[in-house]
Design a protein around this motif. Structure first.
Motif, PDB file in Angstrom:
ATOM      1  N   UNK A  69       0.829  -1.204   0.000  1.00 28.21           N
ATOM      2  CA  UNK A  69       0.000   0.000   0.000  1.00 28.21           C
ATOM      3  C   UNK A  69       0.862   1.252   0.000  1.00 28.21           C
ATOM      4  N   UNK A  70       0.500   2.193  -0.843  1.00 30.76           N
ATOM      5  CA  UNK A  70       1.149   3.503  -0.901  1.00 30.76           C
ATOM      6  C   UNK A  70       0.143   4.532  -0.412  1.00 30.76           C
ATOM      7  N   UNK A  71       0.510   5.279   0.606  1.00 32.05           N
ATOM      8  CA  UNK A  71      -0.381   6.284   1.187  1.00 32.05           C
ATOM      9  C   UNK A  71      -0.019   7.661   0.643  1.00 32.05           C
ATOM     10  N   UNK A  72      -1.021   8.401   0.224  1.00 30.78           N
ATOM     11  CA  UNK A  72      -0.788   9.636  -0.517  1.00 30.78           C
ATOM     12  C   UNK A  72      -1.606  10.779   0.078  1.00 30.78           C
ATOM     13  N   UNK A  73      -0.953  11.928   0.256  1.00 40.52           N
ATOM     14  CA  UNK A  73      -1.648  13.163   0.611  1.00 40.52           C
ATOM     15  C   UNK A  73      -1.951  13.920  -0.668  1.00 40.52           C
ATOM     16  N   UNK A  74      -3.232  14.027  -0.989  1.00 39.56           N
ATOM     17  CA  UNK A  74      -3.645  14.674  -2.229  1.00 39.56           C
ATOM     18  C   UNK A  74      -3.898  16.172  -2.035  1.00 39.56           C
ATOM     19  N   UNK A  75      -4.141  16.847  -3.158  1.00 45.03           N
ATOM     20  CA  UNK A  75      -4.512  18.271  -3.192  1.00 45.03           C
ATOM     21  C   UNK A  75      -3.432  19.175  -2.591  1.00 45.03           C
ATOM     22  N   UNK A  76      -2.176  18.774  -2.714  1.00 51.84           N
ATOM     23  CA  UNK A  76      -1.090  19.612  -2.219  1.00 51.84           C
ATOM     24  C   UNK A  76      -1.035  20.940  -2.963  1.00 51.84           C
ATOM     25  N   UNK A  77      -1.516  20.952  -4.213  1.00 50.32           N
ATOM     26  CA  UNK A  77      -1.510  22.182  -4.998  1.00 50.32           C
ATOM     27  C   UNK A  77      -2.511  23.212  -4.481  1.00 50.32           C
ATOM     28  N   UNK A  78      -3.439  22.797  -3.612  1.00 48.63           N
ATOM     29  CA  UNK A  78      -4.439  23.715  -3.080  1.00 48.63           C
ATOM     30  C   UNK A  78      -4.036  24.319  -1.743  1.00 48.63           C
ATOM     31  N   UNK A  79      -2.918  23.873  -1.191  1.00 43.52           N
ATOM     32  CA  UNK A  79      -2.466  24.386   0.101  1.00 43.52           C
ATOM     33  C   UNK A  79      -1.765  25.727  -0.055  1.00 43.52           C
ATOM     34  N   UNK A  80      -1.876  26.571   0.946  1.00 49.21           N
ATOM     35  CA  UNK A  80      -1.110  27.813   0.978  1.00 49.21           C
ATOM     36  C   UNK A  80       0.344  27.499   1.304  1.00 49.21           C
ATOM     37  N   UNK A  81       1.235  28.457   1.089  1.00 51.13           N
ATOM     38  CA  UNK A  81       2.656  28.248   1.387  1.00 51.13           C
ATOM     39  C   UNK A  81       2.854  27.918   2.862  1.00 51.13           C
ATOM     40  N   UNK A  82       2.118  28.591   3.714  1.00 55.21           N
ATOM     41  CA  UNK A  82       2.231  28.331   5.154  1.00 55.21           C
ATOM     42  C   UNK A  82       1.791  26.913   5.484  1.00 55.21           C
ATOM     43  N   UNK A  83       0.677  26.477   4.889  1.00 57.43           N
ATOM     44  CA  UNK A  83       0.176  25.126   5.151  1.00 57.43           C
ATOM     45  C   UNK A  83       1.132  24.068   4.610  1.00 57.43           C
ATOM     46  N   UNK A  84       1.754  24.323   3.445  1.00 55.75           N
ATOM     47  CA  UNK A  84       2.716  23.372   2.893  1.00 55.75           C
ATOM     48  C   UNK A  84       3.914  23.203   3.825  1.00 55.75           C
ATOM     49  N   UNK A  85       4.354  24.312   4.405  1.00 56.50           N
ATOM     50  CA  UNK A  85       5.462  24.239   5.362  1.00 56.50           C
ATOM     51  C   UNK A  85       5.056  23.467   6.606  1.00 56.50           C
ATOM     52  N   UNK A  86       3.825  23.709   7.054  1.00 58.42           N
ATOM     53  CA  UNK A  86       3.321  23.052   8.254  1.00 58.42           C
ATOM     54  C   UNK A  86       3.163  21.544   8.053  1.00 58.42           C
ATOM     55  N   UNK A  87       2.754  21.156   6.850  1.00 59.71           N
ATOM     56  CA  UNK A  87       2.436  19.743   6.615  1.00 59.71           C
ATOM     57  C   UNK A  87       3.686  18.890   6.392  1.00 59.71           C
ATOM     58  N   UNK A  88       4.839  19.510   6.195  1.00 55.08           N
ATOM     59  CA  UNK A  88       6.080  18.763   5.995  1.00 55.08           C
ATOM     60  C   UNK A  88       6.337  17.800   7.145  1.00 55.08           C
TER      61      UNK A  88
END
Length: 283
Positions: free
Chosen positions: A168-187
């Motif tokens: 199984x490969x687990x994937x976080x989708x819709x990364x293109x919809x995140x703000x820059x702050x949220x992308x940093x937070x989700x790392x």
């Protein structure tokens, strides 16, 4: 020769249809033939060709409108899927014996693989038809930006993994919809240190009532590396390639395939996944 399949799973709204559409377009650039199978009897429309559609066998609206059944949406879905498991010969006929590179099987609600044996039975049947099956569990990245929601998503992914007993490969989708702050937070959730993440974000580890339970969950996820997520940004070709690489590795794709000649008027396009990947390395 074996055939290959992705079983695309995830909660409602996690982006299963968008994932299939993106993967179909990406594989077409690699000259890889991909077929999509819709296993959601409540689906409405697609922006890609569907090779097999469960709605041709049974449709949720018909079940709900039947006066002798009188099912609601959830009961109707269960009835549809149980009917599907009794008619696997329909799916076998739709799939045929063409050795396509990859089949994407998009499923419905999360209960189908966490509470019911439907998807387990489907996996076993595909394996009897000599398919190498990989589960692709999708979670909306916008849902995962808080630690307690991340734990919920990770446990749902783990439940599906244990239930189906396939790679199984687990994937976080819709990364293109995140703000820059949220992308940093989700790392921190892509390769998490569970204990420090929870200590920084919530009081769960400080709560006497939930401390032992929370530590046990963290240990399961962290100490044994049971669940990890890959980011999926449909606007980023490299992100799509990385996800596909992990899936190919899980099902050992490419080991038994013969070289394919490029299509007419596409001589400059890479004709195999290896050539495409090599071009990216050279760049």
């Amino acid at each position: 020769m074996p055939r290959f399949a992705q079983l695309v799973m995830g909660p409602a709204g996690s982006g299963k249809s968008t994932y299939c559409s993106t993967m179909v377009q990406h594989c077409e650039t690699l000259n890889r033939s991909v077929q999509v199978v819709n296993l959601d009897p409540a689906a409405e429309h697609f922006d890609y060709h569907v090779m097999a559609d469960i709605r041709e066998l049974i449709e949720l609206d018909d079940v709900m409108e039947d006066d002798s059944l009188r099912f609601g949406p959830n009961g109707g879905l269960v009835f549809c899927m149980e009917y599907f498991t009794s008619n696997f010969d329909w799916l076998e006929e739709c799939l045929g014996h063409v050795e396509d590179d990859l089949s994407l099987c998009s499923s419905g609600q999360i209960e189908l693989y966490t509470h019911l044996p439907v998807m387990k039975q489907l996996v076993e049947q595909l394996q009897q038809w000599e398919f190498r099956v990989c589960g692709v569990f999708l979670v909306d990245s916008q849902f995962m930006v808080e630690s307690f929601k991340f734990i919920s998503g990770a446990m749902a992914a783990l439940s599906a993994m244990i239930s189906l007993e396939i790679p199984q490969v687990n994937v976080m989708t819709k990364m293109d919809l995140l703000s820059k702050k949220a992308k940093t937070e989700i790392e921190k959730y892509l390769d998490p240190d569970m204990y420090s993440t929870l200590e920084d974000s919530t009081g769960l580890l400080k709560s006497k009532q939930f401390k032992k339970l929370t530590k046990a969950i963290c240990g399961l996820i962290d100490d044994y590396s049971m669940v990890r997520f890959l980011p999926f940004d449909r606007s980023d070709e490299e992100s799509i390639t990385i996800v596909l690489q992990h899936i190919d590795f899980a099902i050992q794709y490419g080991e038994d395939l013969e070289f394919k000649e490029p299509k007419e008027n596409e001589e400059n396009k890479p004709s195999t996944f290896d050539e495409f990947f090599q071009e990216r390395v050279d760049e």
